[in-house]
Design a protein around this motif. Structure first.
Motif, PDB file in Angstrom:
ATOM      1  N   GLY A 246      -2.777  45.703   1.802  1.00 32.71           N
ATOM      2  CA  GLY A 246      -3.822  45.927   2.787  1.00 32.71           C
ATOM      3  C   GLY A 246      -5.042  46.597   2.178  1.00 32.71           C
ATOM      4  N   PHE A 247      -4.783  47.579   1.310  1.00 33.24           N
ATOM      5  CA  PHE A 247      -5.902  48.258   0.657  1.00 33.24           C
ATOM      6  C   PHE A 247      -6.651  47.296  -0.260  1.00 33.24           C
ATOM      7  CE2 PHE A 247      -7.608  50.853  -2.870  1.00 33.24           C
ATOM      8  CZ  PHE A 247      -8.515  51.603  -2.139  1.00 33.24           C
ATOM      9  N   TYR A 248      -5.898  46.438  -0.975  1.00 35.26           N
ATOM     10  CA  TYR A 248      -6.555  45.456  -1.850  1.00 35.26           C
ATOM     11  C   TYR A 248      -7.487  44.549  -1.050  1.00 35.26           C
ATOM     12  CZ  TYR A 248      -7.256  41.099  -4.311  1.00 35.26           C
ATOM     13  OH  TYR A 248      -7.843  39.985  -4.859  1.00 35.26           O
ATOM     14  N   LYS A 249      -7.026  44.071   0.087  1.00 35.79           N
ATOM     15  CA  LYS A 249      -7.834  43.143   0.877  1.00 35.79           C
ATOM     16  C   LYS A 249      -9.099  43.812   1.401  1.00 35.79           C
ATOM     17  CE  LYS A 249      -3.878  40.301   2.162  1.00 35.79           C
ATOM     18  NZ  LYS A 249      -2.931  39.898   3.220  1.00 35.79           N
ATOM     19  N   SER A 250      -8.986  45.077   1.782  1.00 31.65           N
ATOM     20  CA  SER A 250     -10.175  45.794   2.251  1.00 31.65           C
ATOM     21  C   SER A 250     -11.105  46.131   1.085  1.00 31.65           C
ATOM     22  CB  SER A 250      -9.765  47.076   2.975  1.00 31.65           C
ATOM     23  OG  SER A 250      -9.178  48.004   2.068  1.00 31.65           O
ATOM     24  N   LEU A 251     -10.521  46.349  -0.073  1.00 28.32           N
ATOM     25  CA  LEU A 251     -11.304  46.717  -1.256  1.00 28.32           C
ATOM     26  C   LEU A 251     -12.083  45.532  -1.794  1.00 28.32           C
ATOM     27  CD1 LEU A 251     -11.601  49.064  -3.469  1.00 28.32           C
ATOM     28  CD2 LEU A 251      -9.834  47.816  -4.705  1.00 28.32           C
ATOM     29  N   GLY A 252     -11.400  44.388  -1.916  1.00 31.74           N
ATOM     30  CA  GLY A 252     -12.020  43.230  -2.550  1.00 31.74           C
ATOM     31  C   GLY A 252     -12.526  42.186  -1.584  1.00 31.74           C
ATOM     32  N   HIS A 253     -12.421  42.444  -0.261  1.00 27.24           N
ATOM     33  CA  HIS A 253     -12.830  41.467   0.751  1.00 27.24           C
ATOM     34  C   HIS A 253     -12.170  40.119   0.466  1.00 27.24           C
ATOM     35  CE1 HIS A 253     -15.714  44.465   2.018  1.00 27.24           C
ATOM     36  NE2 HIS A 253     -16.224  44.482   0.799  1.00 27.24           N
ATOM     37  N   ASP A 254     -10.879  40.174   0.195  1.00 20.39           N
ATOM     38  CA  ASP A 254     -10.113  38.986  -0.159  1.00 20.39           C
ATOM     39  C   ASP A 254      -9.055  38.769   0.916  1.00 20.39           C
ATOM     40  OD1 ASP A 254      -8.773  36.926  -1.350  1.00 20.39           O
ATOM     41  OD2 ASP A 254      -8.563  37.883  -3.303  1.00 20.39           O
ATOM     42  N   PHE A 255      -8.928  37.528   1.393  1.00 21.69           N
ATOM     43  CA  PHE A 255      -7.930  37.224   2.414  1.00 21.69           C
ATOM     44  C   PHE A 255      -6.549  37.009   1.796  1.00 21.69           C
ATOM     45  CE2 PHE A 255     -11.929  35.754   4.398  1.00 21.69           C
ATOM     46  CZ  PHE A 255     -11.898  36.554   5.530  1.00 21.69           C
ATOM     47  N   ASN A 256      -6.510  36.793   0.489  1.00 20.73           N
ATOM     48  CA  ASN A 256      -5.249  36.525  -0.192  1.00 20.73           C
ATOM     49  C   ASN A 256      -4.629  37.823  -0.703  1.00 20.73           C
ATOM     50  OD1 ASN A 256      -5.461  33.437  -0.330  1.00 20.73           O
ATOM     51  ND2 ASN A 256      -7.378  34.085  -1.265  1.00 20.73           N
ATOM     52  N   ASP A 257      -3.304  37.799  -0.875  1.00 19.73           N
ATOM     53  CA  ASP A 257      -2.627  38.943  -1.469  1.00 19.73           C
ATOM     54  C   ASP A 257      -2.983  39.051  -2.949  1.00 19.73           C
ATOM     55  OD1 ASP A 257      -1.393  39.671   0.852  1.00 19.73           O
ATOM     56  OD2 ASP A 257       0.544  38.755   0.362  1.00 19.73           O
ATOM     57  N   ALA A 258      -2.938  40.275  -3.450  1.00 19.21           N
ATOM     58  CA  ALA A 258      -3.081  40.478  -4.891  1.00 19.21           C
ATOM     59  C   ALA A 258      -1.835  39.955  -5.598  1.00 19.21           C
ATOM     60  CB  ALA A 258      -3.267  41.961  -5.198  1.00 19.21           C
ATOM     61  N   LEU A 259      -2.004  39.530  -6.846  1.00 20.62           N
ATOM     62  CA  LEU A 259      -0.876  39.024  -7.619  1.00 20.62           C
ATOM     63  C   LEU A 259       0.061  40.166  -8.004  1.00 20.62           C
ATOM     64  CD1 LEU A 259      -0.199  36.155  -8.544  1.00 20.62           C
ATOM     65  CD2 LEU A 259      -1.264  36.694 -10.742  1.00 20.62           C
ATOM     66  N   THR A 260      -0.525  41.267  -8.469  1.00 19.90           N
ATOM     67  CA  THR A 260       0.232  42.457  -8.847  1.00 19.90           C
ATOM     68  C   THR A 260      -0.751  43.605  -9.026  1.00 19.90           C
ATOM     69  OG1 THR A 260       1.887  43.331 -10.398  1.00 19.90           O
ATOM     70  CG2 THR A 260       0.126  41.989 -11.334  1.00 19.90           C
ATOM     71  N   TRP A 261      -0.243  44.806  -9.273  1.00 24.89           N
ATOM     72  CA  TRP A 261      -1.123  45.963  -9.423  1.00 24.89           C
ATOM     73  C   TRP A 261      -0.432  47.029 -10.252  1.00 24.89           C
ATOM     74  CZ3 TRP A 261       0.928  44.288  -4.785  1.00 24.89           C
ATOM     75  CH2 TRP A 261       1.959  45.074  -4.243  1.00 24.89           C
TER      76      TRP A 261
END
Length: 621
Positions: A246-261
């Protein structure tokens, strides 16, 4: 009469200093809100500390908060906190003295352990004066915790201020900005909310603004608009995968999930936190922007947003990474908008690069499907690191994937380690070929003898590959060589056979040289060809023709170089030329040998129409 040595203090024209601060220091005028909220946060944090020893200081209003409001009729913006407040003497010291940081003095008085717990932000003592970037008059109302005496400070920012007593003030500080005539945008609630979320979303205290109706604030109706917490500041064990995504999507304005972190906290002489994500596909701004448009990392200092597109924190070839770096301290310019280069910054940058490469390596080792997704999206970008990051060249090279003559079509699944693992006995060279498409690379006549000897060749068809290969000359002690450049290594039998073929074809070679004239630099018998009549041969440091064509099409001036033509004397077309008595027809055949070699190498024909006419003449006999 001589004057002896004397020591004097610098003198300052206060009005001019204030003018410089308000007109030259800040490149973005919205910064004033970040600076005032940072001051308010420091005031709340100071009260939090002091109330540990004396709880009565916070007793009258224990819910620490910051409030930002506006008055379109009075044309004012106000920032209020219910923190520690200031006495009259503190107002004189902190606001009436330019570059006197009350926060810095407060931190200096804390013990080492208390400093580590503090979230105090200010350091220069000039942030308050950013208010004069948008205001022509500023009023400060303040009452210190534990005191009944309030104080009013007011100035137009031109060198003087007034002080007066103020009665019936709540604990804390209120800064009222009387906006300049052309600063109406900060009377819009949307602008204030967006600016607060941009710079101060993760400040530890709630930031409240009034609810509004038709652009006007409603009395007594407030809403909290900041997150008031930073996900990256929490222990990893307390954060769920859904929260990370959820934080990734708000951070990067991306609708897709991050691959990893990867989420890490470094403690020591320099403390900082990193939360770095690998996207699953190129973010929109990466696809639309160029190499110089960097929006990957957000830099915070003690949860306060400093800048986006932090180039200094990651090299260009890792620009696809999204995430946050939050440092306890970093050298900034006074406006806190520009990072200053020093060892602290180099340490953070090195840590970020290491974490990202570790993350990609883990993906390659443990999750082949996700790594394939990553490679398809960002493999080309990662290749830039071979050129840009010599210190990590071997690590990056280990992550590269290629198509090959022993692979499945254009799939880029062969690593350099895979290649080395199946090299022939006695083979000490990693062979590769570059072209402007996979089909062109796979069908290149320059590979024929290597294929005949069952030697694997890496097929490189991305635009960056020729540039990359010029910097990747060896891996794991093995030389990497282009099959199109230099001379192929031959055993004794091969050398003898090549010398014999060259000797027998010497008259033919001389005739072709004469027929082609200035169009070629040299003609020779090829050791590369088994099925094709001709190909181009390049020196070790020559640029591949397909890359030269692309650069020329992009508007770059390219030096003209005469190619070296290699011929296969056993091919029927070359034998036809050898037996042709008509010089005109022999000239057509020689030109076609050169032109088809240029086409297969990706070069651009200077005169395509002449090539077509010549081809028709040869076909029609």
């Amino acid at each position: 009469m001589t004057t002896g040595t004397e020591t004097r203090r610098f003198e300052a024209e206060v009005a001019q200093v204030l003018h410089l601060v308000t007109h030259s220091l800040y490149s973005h005028k919205e910064i004033f809100l970040r600076e005032l909220i940072s001051n308010a946060s420091d005031a709340c944090d100071k009260l939090r500390f002091e109330s540990l020893a004396d709880p009565s200081l916070a007793a009258e209003d224990s819910e620490l908060r910051i409030e930002v409001s506006w008055d379109p009729d009075a044309r004012t913006v106000s920032v209020r906190d219910n923190g520690i407040g200031m006495s009259r003497d503190e107002v004189i010291a902190n606001i009436g003295t330019v570059a006197s940081s009350g926060t810095r003095r407060y931190l200096e008085a804390l013990s080492g352990e208390q400093k580590n717990d503090a979230r105090l932000i200010g350091q220069f003592g000039v942030g308050f004066y950013s208010a004069f970037v948008v205001a022509d008059r500023v009023t400060v109302l303040s009452r210190r915790a534990g005191s009944d005496e309030g104080v009013k400070w007011e100035s137009d920012g031109k060198g003087e201020y007034t002080l007066d007593d103020a009665a019936d003030l709540a604990r804390g500080t209120t800064v009222i900005l009387h906006l300049k005539a052309d600063e109406d945008e900060f009377l819009r609630p949307w602008t204030l909310r967006q600016t607060i979320r941009k710079y101060s979303d993760h400040v530890a205290f709630p930031i409240r603004v009034p609810k509004d109706k038709d652009g006007k604030p409603e009395d007594g109706e407030f809403e909290t608009i900041n997150a008031a917490s930073a996900l990256w500041a929490r222990p990893k064990s307390e954060i769920t995968e859904d929260e990370y995504q959820g934080f990734y999507k708000s951070l990067g304005h991306d609708f897709n999930d991050a691959l990893t972190w990867t989420h890490n906290r470094v403690e020591g002489s320099q403390s900082f936190t990193t939360l770095l994500y690998l996207p699953s596909q190129p973010p929109f701004d990466l696809a639309m922007g160029g190499r110089d448009e960097r929006k990957g990392l957000k830099l915070y200092i003690k949860r306060v947003f400093i800048m986006d597109a932090a180039d200094e924190l990651l090299p260009n070839y890792l620009r696809f990474v999204r995430g946050v770096v939050d440092a306890d301290d970093l050298p900034l310019n006074v406006s806190r908008e520009i990072l200053q280069q020093n060892r602290q910054l180099e340490k953070i940058r090195a840590a970020c690069v290491k974490r990202v490469l570790d993350l990609i390596e883990k993906l390659a080792r443990d999750d082949a499907d996700k790594f394939t997704t990553f490679w398809k999206a960002f493999g080309n970008t990662l290749k830039e690191g071979i050129v840009e990051d010599s210190a990590n060249r071997e690590r990056i090279a280990k992550l590269l994937r290629f198509a090959s003559t022993k692979g499945e079509g254009a799939a880029q699944v062969v690593s350099l380690d895979d290649y080395i693992g199946r090299m022939q006995v006695g083979q000490d060279v990693i062979w590769a070929i570059t072209a402007d498409s996979h089909t062109a690379a796979a069908g290149s006549p320059q590979l024929e003898v290597l294929k005949a000897r069952d030697i694997e060749v890496l097929l490189l068809s991305d635009r960056i590959d020729e540039w990359m290969l010029g910097n990747l000359t060896e891996y794991a002690g093995k030389k990497i060589q282009s099959a199109a450049k230099g001379e192929l290594p031959l055993d004794e039998a091969g050398k003898q056979k090549q010398e014999e073929a060259s000797k027998q074809a010497a008259p033919l070679v001389e005739r072709i040289k004469a027929l082609l004239g200035e169009r070629v630099g040299d003609v020779r018998v090829s050791a590369r060809l088994t099925d094709s009549p001709s190909c181009l041969a390049l020196a070790d440091f020559d640029m591949a023709p397909h890359l030269a064509r692309l650069l020329r099409e992009a508007g770059h001036e390219m030096p003209s170089a005469k190619p070296t033509l290699e011929i296969n004397p056993g091919h029927r077309l070359v034998q036809r030329l050898e037996g042709e008595g008509d010089d005109a027809k022999a000239g057509d055949l020689a030109a076609l040998l050169l032109e088809q070699a240029e086409i297969t190498a990706g070069a651009q024909l200077e005169d395509p129409a002449s090539f077509v006419r010549r081809m028709n003449r040869v076909l029609l006999g």
